[in-house]
Design a protein around this motif. Structure first.
Motif, mmCIF file in Angstrom:
data_model
loop_
_atom_site.group_PDB
_atom_site.id
_atom_site.type_symbol
_atom_site.label_atom_id
_atom_site.label_comp_id
_atom_site.label_asym_id
_atom_site.label_seq_id
_atom_site.Cartn_x
_atom_site.Cartn_y
_atom_site.Cartn_z
ATOM 1 N N PHE A 39 -3.478 11.072 11.412
ATOM 2 C CA PHE A 39 -4.339 10.714 10.907
ATOM 3 C C PHE A 39 -3.524 9.109 12.116
ATOM 4 C CE2 PHE A 39 -6.269 12.392 7.338
ATOM 5 C CZ PHE A 39 -7.628 11.704 7.521
ATOM 6 N N SER A 40 -3.487 8.499 13.368
ATOM 7 C CA SER A 40 -3.518 7.892 13.742
ATOM 8 C C SER A 40 -2.798 6.810 13.134
ATOM 9 C CB SER A 40 -3.844 7.541 15.284
ATOM 10 O OG SER A 40 -5.121 7.534 15.351
ATOM 11 N N ASN A 41 -4.481 6.611 12.202
ATOM 12 C CA ASN A 41 -4.321 4.820 11.796
ATOM 13 C C ASN A 41 -4.410 5.241 10.179
ATOM 14 O OD1 ASN A 41 -4.903 2.252 10.137
ATOM 15 N ND2 ASN A 41 -7.362 2.787 11.200
ATOM 16 N N PRO A 42 -2.684 4.432 9.841
ATOM 17 C CA PRO A 42 -3.474 6.080 8.467
ATOM 18 C C PRO A 42 -3.952 4.922 7.316
ATOM 19 C CG PRO A 42 -0.715 4.871 9.164
ATOM 20 C CD PRO A 42 -1.548 4.514 10.306
ATOM 21 N N ILE A 43 -4.511 3.541 7.786
ATOM 22 C CA ILE A 43 -5.291 2.419 6.764
ATOM 23 C C ILE A 43 -6.690 4.203 6.112
ATOM 24 C CG2 ILE A 43 -7.065 1.157 5.740
ATOM 25 C CD1 ILE A 43 -3.712 -0.128 6.713
ATOM 26 N N HIS A 77 -4.030 10.651 -10.284
ATOM 27 C CA HIS A 77 -4.452 9.229 -11.410
ATOM 28 C C HIS A 77 -3.000 8.324 -11.366
ATOM 29 C CE1 HIS A 77 -8.866 10.099 -12.253
ATOM 30 N NE2 HIS A 77 -8.433 10.850 -12.550
ATOM 31 N N SER A 78 -1.909 7.743 -11.740
ATOM 32 C CA SER A 78 -0.980 7.386 -11.488
ATOM 33 C C SER A 78 -0.582 6.914 -10.933
ATOM 34 C CB SER A 78 0.431 8.296 -12.532
ATOM 35 O OG SER A 78 0.786 8.437 -12.303
ATOM 36 N N ASN A 79 -1.195 7.562 -9.766
ATOM 37 C CA ASN A 79 -0.127 6.791 -8.299
ATOM 38 C C ASN A 79 -0.963 5.978 -7.424
ATOM 39 O OD1 ASN A 79 -0.835 9.071 -6.935
ATOM 40 N ND2 ASN A 79 1.927 10.157 -6.318
ATOM 41 N N ALA A 80 -2.492 6.823 -7.733
ATOM 42 C CA ALA A 80 -3.517 6.377 -5.836
ATOM 43 C C ALA A 80 -3.711 4.916 -6.646
ATOM 44 C CB ALA A 80 -4.846 7.242 -6.902
ATOM 45 N N ASN A 81 -3.839 3.645 -7.401
ATOM 46 C CA ASN A 81 -4.323 2.331 -6.572
ATOM 47 C C ASN A 81 -2.680 2.376 -5.996
ATOM 48 O OD1 ASN A 81 -6.889 2.502 -7.978
ATOM 49 N ND2 ASN A 81 -5.892 2.477 -9.922
ATOM 50 N N GLU A 82 -1.883 3.024 -6.718
ATOM 51 C CA GLU A 82 -0.281 1.896 -5.234
ATOM 52 C C GLU A 82 -0.317 2.247 -4.425
ATOM 53 O OE1 GLU A 82 1.041 -0.654 -6.810
ATOM 54 O OE2 GLU A 82 0.300 -0.249 -8.900
ATOM 55 N N LEU A 83 -0.466 3.368 -4.008
ATOM 56 C CA LEU A 83 -0.596 4.420 -2.877
ATOM 57 C C LEU A 83 -1.583 3.871 -1.558
ATOM 58 C CD1 LEU A 83 0.406 7.484 -3.931
ATOM 59 C CD2 LEU A 83 1.617 5.995 -2.336
ATOM 60 N N ILE A 84 -2.559 3.195 -2.179
ATOM 61 C CA ILE A 84 -3.569 2.488 -1.508
ATOM 62 C C ILE A 84 -3.011 1.360 -1.298
ATOM 63 C CG2 ILE A 84 -5.833 1.925 -1.480
ATOM 64 C CD1 ILE A 84 -6.590 4.152 -2.936
ATOM 65 N N LYS A 85 -2.784 0.227 -2.382
ATOM 66 C CA LYS A 85 -2.261 -1.485 -2.159
ATOM 67 C C LYS A 85 -0.612 -0.814 -1.132
ATOM 68 C CE LYS A 85 -2.746 -2.703 -6.725
ATOM 69 N NZ LYS A 85 -2.623 -2.956 -7.551
ATOM 70 N N TYR A 86 -0.048 -0.023 -0.942
ATOM 71 C CA TYR A 86 1.409 0.509 -0.433
ATOM 72 C C TYR A 86 0.378 0.400 1.102
ATOM 73 C CZ TYR A 86 5.389 2.313 1.591
ATOM 74 O OH TYR A 86 6.524 2.394 2.671
ATOM 75 N N LEU A 87 -0.625 1.216 1.857
ATOM 76 C CA LEU A 87 -0.718 1.623 2.637
ATOM 77 C C LEU A 87 -1.596 -0.192 3.344
ATOM 78 C CD1 LEU A 87 -3.038 4.767 2.230
ATOM 79 C CD2 LEU A 87 -0.796 5.065 3.350
ATOM 80 N N PHE A 88 -1.824 -0.630 2.700
ATOM 81 C CA PHE A 88 -2.144 -2.095 3.341
ATOM 82 C C PHE A 88 -1.638 -2.588 3.418
ATOM 83 C CE2 PHE A 88 -6.522 -0.025 2.007
ATOM 84 C CZ PHE A 88 -7.179 -0.189 3.392
ATOM 85 N N GLU A 89 -0.179 -2.660 2.627
ATOM 86 C CA GLU A 89 0.950 -3.848 3.108
ATOM 87 C C GLU A 89 1.666 -3.018 4.663
ATOM 88 O OE1 GLU A 89 2.704 -4.082 -0.798
ATOM 89 O OE2 GLU A 89 0.968 -5.167 -1.359
ATOM 90 N N ARG A 90 1.847 -1.524 4.450
ATOM 91 C CA ARG A 90 2.881 -1.266 5.476
ATOM 92 C C ARG A 90 2.455 -1.322 6.112
ATOM 93 N NH1 ARG A 90 5.871 4.552 4.932
ATOM 94 N NH2 ARG A 90 6.913 4.521 7.262
ATOM 95 N N TYR A 91 0.739 -0.946 6.657
ATOM 96 C CA TYR A 91 -0.211 -1.261 7.598
ATOM 97 C C TYR A 91 -1.097 -2.262 7.704
ATOM 98 C CZ TYR A 91 1.986 3.706 7.442
ATOM 99 O OH TYR A 91 3.295 4.584 8.014
ATOM 100 N N PRO A 92 -0.757 -3.279 7.901
ATOM 101 C CA PRO A 92 -1.803 -4.666 7.619
ATOM 102 C C PRO A 92 -2.877 -5.205 8.865
ATOM 103 C CG PRO A 92 0.571 -5.350 8.422
ATOM 104 C CD PRO A 92 0.523 -3.883 8.026
ATOM 105 N N TYR A 93 -2.341 -4.129 9.938
ATOM 106 C CA TYR A 93 -3.431 -3.982 11.588
ATOM 107 C C TYR A 93 -4.223 -2.761 11.833
ATOM 108 C CZ TYR A 93 1.104 -5.692 12.755
ATOM 109 O OH TYR A 93 2.638 -5.925 13.214
#
Length: 93
Positions: A39-43, A77-93
């Motif tokens: 994926f070229s766009n990690p979001i 299940h234990s890390n999915a939400n945090e990883l999704i949040k992290y993706l949006f923080e790391r790649y904000p655009y």
């Protein structure tokens, strides 16, 4: 950096069934026990993670993602939400 998603299953058709449902088209991986996509766009990975977690009880396979070269994270299940949040923080655009 290109992000990667890798799916592994011990059962034939599991990955095909999940991806066909996710992409709303037949993927044609009936005999494959693994699948990898860059994926070229990690979001974009966030939607796949959410679908995996929401449907985990229906399908028997494991998901791994890579955001940095040769570093893989198993999705659960234990890390999915945090990883999704992290993706949006790391790649904000």
């Amino acid at each position: 950096m290109i992000a990667k998603v890798i799916l592994f299953s011990k059962k034939k058709c599991e990955i095909n069934n999940f991806l066909s449902k996710f992409y709303n088209t037949n993927i044609g991986l009936e005999n494959s026990l693994s699948w990898q996509k860059d994926f070229s766009n990690p979001i974009e990975i966030s939607e796949l993670i959410a679908a995996y977690i929401d449907n985990q009880s229906l399908f028997d396979f494991k998901m791994w993602i890579s955001l940095d070269e040769n570093v893989f994270i198993k999705i659960s299940h234990s890390n999915a939400n945090e990883l999704i949040k992290y993706l949006f923080e790391r790649y904000p655009y």
